[in-house]
Design a protein around this motif. Structure first.
Motif, PDB file in Angstrom:
ATOM      1  N   LEU A 121       0.846  -1.192   0.000  1.00 41.44           N
ATOM      2  CA  LEU A 121       0.000   0.000   0.000  1.00 41.44           C
ATOM      3  C   LEU A 121       0.878   1.237   0.000  1.00 41.44           C
ATOM      4  CD1 LEU A 121      -2.670   1.568   0.305  1.00 41.44           C
ATOM      5  CD2 LEU A 121      -2.505   1.191   2.790  1.00 41.44           C
ATOM      6  N   VAL A 122       0.742   2.069  -1.019  1.00 42.81           N
ATOM      7  CA  VAL A 122       1.492   3.313  -1.115  1.00 42.81           C
ATOM      8  C   VAL A 122       0.572   4.465  -0.710  1.00 42.81           C
ATOM      9  CG1 VAL A 122       2.848   4.848  -2.586  1.00 42.81           C
ATOM     10  CG2 VAL A 122       2.867   2.371  -3.009  1.00 42.81           C
ATOM     11  N   LEU A 123       0.927   5.154   0.358  1.00 48.75           N
ATOM     12  CA  LEU A 123       0.133   6.280   0.847  1.00 48.75           C
ATOM     13  C   LEU A 123       0.598   7.550   0.166  1.00 48.75           C
ATOM     14  CD1 LEU A 123       0.145   5.412   4.663  1.00 48.75           C
ATOM     15  CD2 LEU A 123      -1.506   4.722   2.908  1.00 48.75           C
ATOM     16  N   ALA A 124      -0.261   8.090  -0.700  1.00 46.42           N
ATOM     17  CA  ALA A 124       0.129   9.237  -1.521  1.00 46.42           C
ATOM     18  C   ALA A 124      -0.915  10.346  -1.466  1.00 46.42           C
ATOM     19  CB  ALA A 124       0.349   8.789  -2.964  1.00 46.42           C
ATOM     20  N   VAL A 125      -1.488  10.557  -0.269  1.00 51.74           N
ATOM     21  CA  VAL A 125      -2.391  11.684  -0.071  1.00 51.74           C
ATOM     22  C   VAL A 125      -1.670  12.743   0.752  1.00 51.74           C
ATOM     23  CG1 VAL A 125      -4.458  10.247  -0.214  1.00 51.74           C
ATOM     24  CG2 VAL A 125      -3.428  10.681   2.007  1.00 51.74           C
ATOM     25  N   LYS A 126      -2.207  13.938   0.798  1.00 53.11           N
ATOM     26  CA  LYS A 126      -1.570  15.029   1.530  1.00 53.11           C
ATOM     27  C   LYS A 126      -1.509  14.697   3.022  1.00 53.11           C
ATOM     28  CE  LYS A 126      -3.082  18.603  -1.714  1.00 53.11           C
ATOM     29  NZ  LYS A 126      -3.907  19.828  -1.906  1.00 53.11           N
ATOM     30  N   PRO A 127      -0.427  15.125   3.695  1.00 51.91           N
ATOM     31  CA  PRO A 127      -0.282  14.794   5.121  1.00 51.91           C
ATOM     32  C   PRO A 127      -1.487  15.185   5.961  1.00 51.91           C
ATOM     33  CG  PRO A 127       1.740  15.752   4.264  1.00 51.91           C
ATOM     34  CD  PRO A 127       0.727  15.882   3.172  1.00 51.91           C
ATOM     35  N   ALA A 143      -0.164  -5.933   5.172  1.00 54.00           N
ATOM     36  CA  ALA A 143       0.466  -5.444   3.948  1.00 54.00           C
ATOM     37  C   ALA A 143       1.635  -4.515   4.269  1.00 54.00           C
ATOM     38  CB  ALA A 143      -0.552  -4.701   3.078  1.00 54.00           C
ATOM     39  N   LEU A 144       2.608  -4.469   3.365  1.00 58.86           N
ATOM     40  CA  LEU A 144       3.703  -3.505   3.483  1.00 58.86           C
ATOM     41  C   LEU A 144       3.167  -2.130   3.127  1.00 58.86           C
ATOM     42  CD1 LEU A 144       6.686  -2.608   3.674  1.00 58.86           C
ATOM     43  CD2 LEU A 144       6.949  -3.340   1.282  1.00 58.86           C
ATOM     44  N   VAL A 145       3.457  -1.146   3.960  1.00 62.78           N
ATOM     45  CA  VAL A 145       2.973   0.210   3.751  1.00 62.78           C
ATOM     46  C   VAL A 145       4.149   1.117   3.404  1.00 62.78           C
ATOM     47  CG1 VAL A 145       1.806   2.200   4.784  1.00 62.78           C
ATOM     48  CG2 VAL A 145       1.050  -0.133   5.348  1.00 62.78           C
ATOM     49  N   LEU A 146       4.035   1.817   2.282  1.00 62.63           N
ATOM     50  CA  LEU A 146       5.016   2.820   1.873  1.00 62.63           C
ATOM     51  C   LEU A 146       4.342   4.181   1.933  1.00 62.63           C
ATOM     52  CD1 LEU A 146       6.444   1.104  -1.363  1.00 62.63           C
ATOM     53  CD2 LEU A 146       7.027   0.655   1.027  1.00 62.63           C
ATOM     54  N   SER A 147       4.978   5.144   2.563  1.00 63.83           N
ATOM     55  CA  SER A 147       4.395   6.480   2.671  1.00 63.83           C
ATOM     56  C   SER A 147       5.293   7.516   2.024  1.00 63.83           C
ATOM     57  CB  SER A 147       4.179   6.859   4.137  1.00 63.83           C
ATOM     58  OG  SER A 147       3.771   8.221   4.244  1.00 63.83           O
ATOM     59  N   ALA A 173       5.609   6.501  13.746  1.00 67.38           N
ATOM     60  CA  ALA A 173       4.703   6.397  14.896  1.00 67.38           C
ATOM     61  C   ALA A 173       3.311   6.910  14.551  1.00 67.38           C
ATOM     62  CB  ALA A 173       5.273   7.168  16.082  1.00 67.38           C
ATOM     63  N   THR A 174       3.246   8.039  13.839  1.00 69.31           N
ATOM     64  CA  THR A 174       1.952   8.608  13.457  1.00 69.31           C
ATOM     65  C   THR A 174       1.238   7.705  12.460  1.00 69.31           C
ATOM     66  OG1 THR A 174       2.687  10.881  13.836  1.00 69.31           O
ATOM     67  CG2 THR A 174       0.826  10.581  12.357  1.00 69.31           C
ATOM     68  N   LEU A 175       1.959   7.237  11.457  1.00 67.50           N
ATOM     69  CA  LEU A 175       1.356   6.355  10.461  1.00 67.50           C
ATOM     70  C   LEU A 175       0.863   5.067  11.101  1.00 67.50           C
ATOM     71  CD1 LEU A 175       4.009   6.890   7.654  1.00 67.50           C
ATOM     72  CD2 LEU A 175       1.618   7.638   7.553  1.00 67.50           C
ATOM     73  N   SER A 176       1.661   4.535  12.025  1.00 64.82           N
ATOM     74  CA  SER A 176       1.271   3.316  12.723  1.00 64.82           C
ATOM     75  C   SER A 176      -0.014   3.528  13.513  1.00 64.82           C
ATOM     76  CB  SER A 176       2.403   2.867  13.652  1.00 64.82           C
ATOM     77  OG  SER A 176       2.055   1.696  14.341  1.00 64.82           O
ATOM     78  N   ARG A 177      -0.125   4.681  14.129  1.00 58.39           N
ATOM     79  CA  ARG A 177      -1.337   4.998  14.894  1.00 58.39           C
ATOM     80  C   ARG A 177      -2.556   5.072  13.979  1.00 58.39           C
ATOM     81  NH1 ARG A 177       0.218   9.493  16.806  1.00 58.39           N
ATOM     82  NH2 ARG A 177      -1.163  11.011  15.803  1.00 58.39           N
ATOM     83  N   TYR A 178      -2.369   5.666  12.792  1.00 59.78           N
ATOM     84  CA  TYR A 178      -3.471   5.773  11.845  1.00 59.78           C
ATOM     85  C   TYR A 178      -3.885   4.402  11.296  1.00 59.78           C
ATOM     86  CZ  TYR A 178      -2.502  10.846  11.470  1.00 59.78           C
ATOM     87  OH  TYR A 178      -2.318  12.191  11.715  1.00 59.78           O
ATOM     88  N   LEU A 179      -2.949   3.442  11.318  1.00 62.97           N
ATOM     89  CA  LEU A 179      -3.177   2.149  10.673  1.00 62.97           C
ATOM     90  C   LEU A 179      -3.335   1.002  11.673  1.00 62.97           C
ATOM     91  CD1 LEU A 179      -0.676   2.558   7.720  1.00 62.97           C
ATOM     92  CD2 LEU A 179      -3.126   2.102   7.470  1.00 62.97           C
ATOM     93  N   GLY A 180      -3.710   1.325  12.879  1.00 62.69           N
ATOM     94  CA  GLY A 180      -4.026   0.275  13.839  1.00 62.69           C
ATOM     95  C   GLY A 180      -2.838  -0.423  14.443  1.00 62.69           C
ATOM     96  N   MET A 209       6.278  20.260  11.167  1.00 64.74           N
ATOM     97  CA  MET A 209       5.143  19.507  10.659  1.00 64.74           C
ATOM     98  C   MET A 209       5.028  18.156  11.360  1.00 64.74           C
ATOM     99  SD  MET A 209       5.401  20.327   6.578  1.00 64.74           S
ATOM    100  CE  MET A 209       4.177  19.073   6.146  1.00 64.74           C
ATOM    101  N   ALA A 210       6.171  17.501  11.551  1.00 63.61           N
ATOM    102  CA  ALA A 210       6.166  16.207  12.223  1.00 63.61           C
ATOM    103  C   ALA A 210       5.627  16.324  13.635  1.00 63.61           C
ATOM    104  CB  ALA A 210       7.580  15.625  12.232  1.00 63.61           C
ATOM    105  N   GLN A 211       6.037  17.355  14.356  1.00 64.86           N
ATOM    106  CA  GLN A 211       5.559  17.571  15.722  1.00 64.86           C
ATOM    107  C   GLN A 211       4.057  17.823  15.730  1.00 64.86           C
ATOM    108  OE1 GLN A 211       7.990  20.790  17.137  1.00 64.86           O
ATOM    109  NE2 GLN A 211       9.826  19.525  17.334  1.00 64.86           N
ATOM    110  N   GLN A 212       3.585  18.552  14.724  1.00 61.41           N
ATOM    111  CA  GLN A 212       2.153  18.864  14.629  1.00 61.41           C
ATOM    112  C   GLN A 212       1.326  17.588  14.478  1.00 61.41           C
ATOM    113  OE1 GLN A 212       1.195  21.417  11.289  1.00 61.41           O
ATOM    114  NE2 GLN A 212      -0.890  20.625  11.173  1.00 61.41           N
ATOM    115  N   PHE A 213       1.792  16.679  13.607  1.00 63.96           N
ATOM    116  CA  PHE A 213       1.025  15.465  13.357  1.00 63.96           C
ATOM    117  C   PHE A 213       1.216  14.423  14.442  1.00 63.96           C
ATOM    118  CE2 PHE A 213       1.502  17.026   8.885  1.00 63.96           C
ATOM    119  CZ  PHE A 213       0.156  17.275   8.659  1.00 63.96           C
ATOM    120  N   ASP A 214       2.335  14.496  15.167  1.00 58.28           N
ATOM    121  CA  ASP A 214       2.623  13.503  16.203  1.00 58.28           C
ATOM    122  C   ASP A 214       1.791  13.740  17.471  1.00 58.28           C
ATOM    123  OD1 ASP A 214       4.364  12.054  14.702  1.00 58.28           O
ATOM    124  OD2 ASP A 214       6.183  12.962  15.533  1.00 58.28           O
ATOM    125  N   THR A 215       1.248  14.927  17.614  1.00 64.92           N
ATOM    126  CA  THR A 215       0.478  15.236  18.831  1.00 64.92           C
ATOM    127  C   THR A 215      -0.956  14.783  18.700  1.00 64.92           C
ATOM    128  OG1 THR A 215       0.022  17.477  17.947  1.00 64.92           O
ATOM    129  CG2 THR A 215       1.903  17.228  19.418  1.00 64.92           C
TER     130      THR A 215
END
Length: 264
Positions: free
Chosen positions: A61-67, A82-86, A94-101, A258-264
């Motif tokens: 799965l390739v994640l290609a939407v806006k952050p 599935a293997l996830v590519l972002s 950590a953020t992607l993992s949280r979004y993906l269970g 940006m990373a800090q914004q999404f990690d919170t």
């Protein structure tokens, strides 16, 4: 194995183009816009749908939407091993993992726009849940768009964003500046554009083929007291190199914010 793309924007289309040219990949793009889906299907002959179908452990799965849209886009999506590519900037493992269970089978990728013509470079970082076979699969996908650089520390994703990820924009900025300078010297726009492109292309190819240090190449065409020397000294007076360094640092800092914004 199917490579699924969530999002069919410019970067997804660039990667799909490289993969489709090889002809060895089974590709499926999920995109909300019907017009975009039709365009991708017609241009590349790939399968398309409005929503992602169920994934299997052998899929990618390739994640290609806006952050900023990623969390909403992944609502209800199950990785199912599935293997996830972002390719989304600023979204940590950590953020992607949280979004993906909770999955950690994730590889982050920072590509750049020259991938559209097979001359891109992608910075890549594998999370602890991705194995060597996963790395090889991700590498094979991105090499359809150019070259790859693997990073040992996720924090380096910010740095590579500031260099190669955003770097083409810096080059276009300098190209435009040289073109405008040529026009100021009396050349028409078409000639100014042609001169600027040929100069950049020739200089880059010379540097690539010679393997010499960039500073030495510059010195080789800068005779003391000559015309080029005057230009270089003027650049130094105006702090051009320092400005470029400051711009890269600002880009890296913004990526970290940006990373800090999404990690919170």
């Amino acid at each position: 194995m199917t490579v699924y793309f969530l999002g069919g924007g410019n970067m997804a289309a660039a990667i799909v183009a490289g993969m489709a040219a090889e002809g060895d990949w089974q590709i499926h793009v999920a995109n909300r816009g019907a017009e975009k889906r039709a365009q991708l299907a017609q241009q590349f002959g790939v399968a398309v749908s409005e929503k992602l179908p169920p994934l299997g452990a052998d899929d990618i799965l390739v994640l290609a939407v806006k952050p900023q849209d990623m969390q909403a886009a992944l609502a209800g999506v199950q990785a199912n091993g599935a293997l996830v590519l972002s390719v989304a900037a600023g979204l940590s493992v950590a953020t992607l993992s949280r979004y993906l269970g909770g999955t950690r089978r994730i590889i982050r990728i920072m590509p750049n726009t020259p991938g559209r013509i097979g001359l891109g470079v992608a910075g890549m970082f594998a999370a602890d849940g991705a194995n060597e076979a996963d790395r090889q699969a991700a590498d094979a996908i991105m090499r359809t768009n150019g070259s790859t650089v693997w990073l040992g520390d996720e924090a380096q994703m910010h740095a590579i964003t500031g260099i190669s990820g955003s770097g083409p924009a810096y080059v276009f900025y300098l190209l435009n500046a040289l073109k405008e300078a040529a026009q100021a010297q009396g050349f028409d726009e078409a000639t100014a554009r042609s001169l600027s492109l040929a100069t950049f292309k020739g200089a880059v190819e010379l540097a690539a083929q010679s393997g010499e240090d960039f500073a030495l190449l510059q010195q080789n065409v800068t005779s003391k007291g000559g015309t080029t020397h005057e230009a270089i000294e003027t650049f130094k007076t105006h702090g051009v190199a320092e400005a470029i360094g400051a711009g890269v640092a600002a880009c890296v800092a913004r990526s970290q914010q940006m990373a800090q914004q999404f990690d919170t």
